[in-house]
Design an enzyme around this catalytic site. Structure first.
Site, PDB file in Angstrom:
ATOM      1  N   LYS A 178       0.828  -1.206   0.000  1.00 46.48           N
ATOM      2  CA  LYS A 178       0.000   0.000   0.000  1.00 46.48           C
ATOM      3  C   LYS A 178       0.865   1.260   0.000  1.00 46.48           C
ATOM      4  CE  LYS A 178      -3.544   2.690   0.031  1.00 46.48           C
ATOM      5  NZ  LYS A 178      -4.626   2.690   1.010  1.00 46.48           N
ATOM      6  N   LYS A 246      -0.224  11.551   5.307  1.00 48.40           N
ATOM      7  CA  LYS A 246       0.178  10.538   6.284  1.00 48.40           C
ATOM      8  C   LYS A 246       0.765   9.310   5.601  1.00 48.40           C
ATOM      9  CE  LYS A 246      -2.770   7.653   7.267  1.00 48.40           C
ATOM     10  NZ  LYS A 246      -3.207   6.297   6.811  1.00 48.40           N
TER      11      LYS A 246
END
Length: 308
Positions: A178, A246
């Site tokens: 990811k 983030k």
């Protein structure tokens, strides 16, 4: 309605992504026990049908479900839900399955795996790509870290939420993939932004730019799905700037830990930092184009030109 291995499916985290994912599980025939920090999101699902029931805490979700899915914003949120005073581990039993579909640090995913295994249960890290549109349509890409037997066990759940479902490795591997995904997406947004602002300021209709580039080697899902919205300044979040910011921090830390230079990711990461500092962190990540507009003193789209 049906359960999972004799019991309901627990779902914790009903945000932009989690709520439609829970709906797709219900549509596939699963009963769900749901919990969210905001009660309004729980009530919205309860009102949709008796396949949803509410739980007051993560501990209660686990006590009532055979498998539990978490879809949360960040590593600290996952740690609180798993390790907190009323967290998952307080009622987790041998044989239960915890599937974290959040995007978090690989090290946190490994920590969760280890803690769950110590209690005789199983864990998978299974972050997703595809945004809110993919979550709604049930066409998410799901990258899974963990044991193969647990992946097979969870496949009916994954199939209700996603289309591309790949077991990528052991604990934490889903989060590593990811991170790679978020690097590519962010850099793609930067490339599309540069192209649109350059072409538009040079006098070409940006919609024609999207049309032509989409038919050649420059084609991408970002260009196809987000290009028109970037031109129209439609930045209602499917995935917020601050969340991608983030994720890029996670990606850069992963690259640093493996001694891999990532200069393009670092540069785009700073552009995301600039967006957040400018108060745009709640916008969709396609709003990256506005940084380029600011730098060029030009806003793409009709009736928005501020070319000096």
């Amino acid at each position: 309605m049906a359960g999972f291995e004799g019991g309901p499916v627990g779902f914790i985290g009903l945000g932009i992504m989690g709520k439609p994912m829970a709906r797709n599980l219900a549509a596939a025939g699963f009963d769900l026990v749901v919990h969210n920090r905001s009660r309004d999101d729980v009530d919205a699902l309860i009102a949709e049908g008796n396949q949803f029931t509410a739980a007051s805490s993560p501990r209660e979700v686990v006590a009532r479900a055979a498998a539990v899915i978490t879809m949360l914003p960040d590593s600290p949120d996952v740690r609180e839900v798993v390790f907190g005073e009323k967290g998952v581990l307080t009622s987790l039993q041998p044989g239960q399955l915890l599937i974290d579909m959040s995007t978090i640090a690989p090290a946190t995913a490994v920590e969760v795996h280890q803690a769950v295994r110590e209690r005789g249960a199983s864990a998978l890290d299974a972050p997703v790509s595809g945004g809110d549109k993919g979550a709604i349509a049930g066409t998410l890409s799901i990258m899974i870290g963990g044991d193969e037997a647990d992946v097979e066990r969870a496949m009916p759940l994954f199939s209700a939420m996603g289309k591309t479902i790949v077991h990528v490795g052991g604990p934490g591997a889903g989060q590593i993939v990811k991170a790679c995904n978020q690097m590519v997406v962010a850099i793609n947004y930067a490339a599309v932004s540069e192209a649109l602002v350059t072409g538009a300021k040079a006098g070409v209709d940006p919609s024609r730019i999207v049309q032509v580039l989409s038919g050649g080697l420059a084609a991408s899902r970002v260009l196809e799905l987000k290009g028109p919205g970037m031109i129209a300044h439609q930045f209602q979040p499917g995935f917020r700037i601050d969340l991608h910011r983030k994720d890029l921090a996670i990606a850069l830390e992963t690259a640093r830990a493996t001694a891999v230079p990532a200069p393009a990711t670092a540069l785009v990461g700073q552009l995301f930092e600039a967006l957040s500092a400018a108060g745009r962190g709640d916008l969709d990540h396609s709003a990256l184009v506005t940084v380029y507009e600011d730098l060029a003193h030009y806003t793409i789209g009709e009736a928005r030109s501020t070319d000096a």
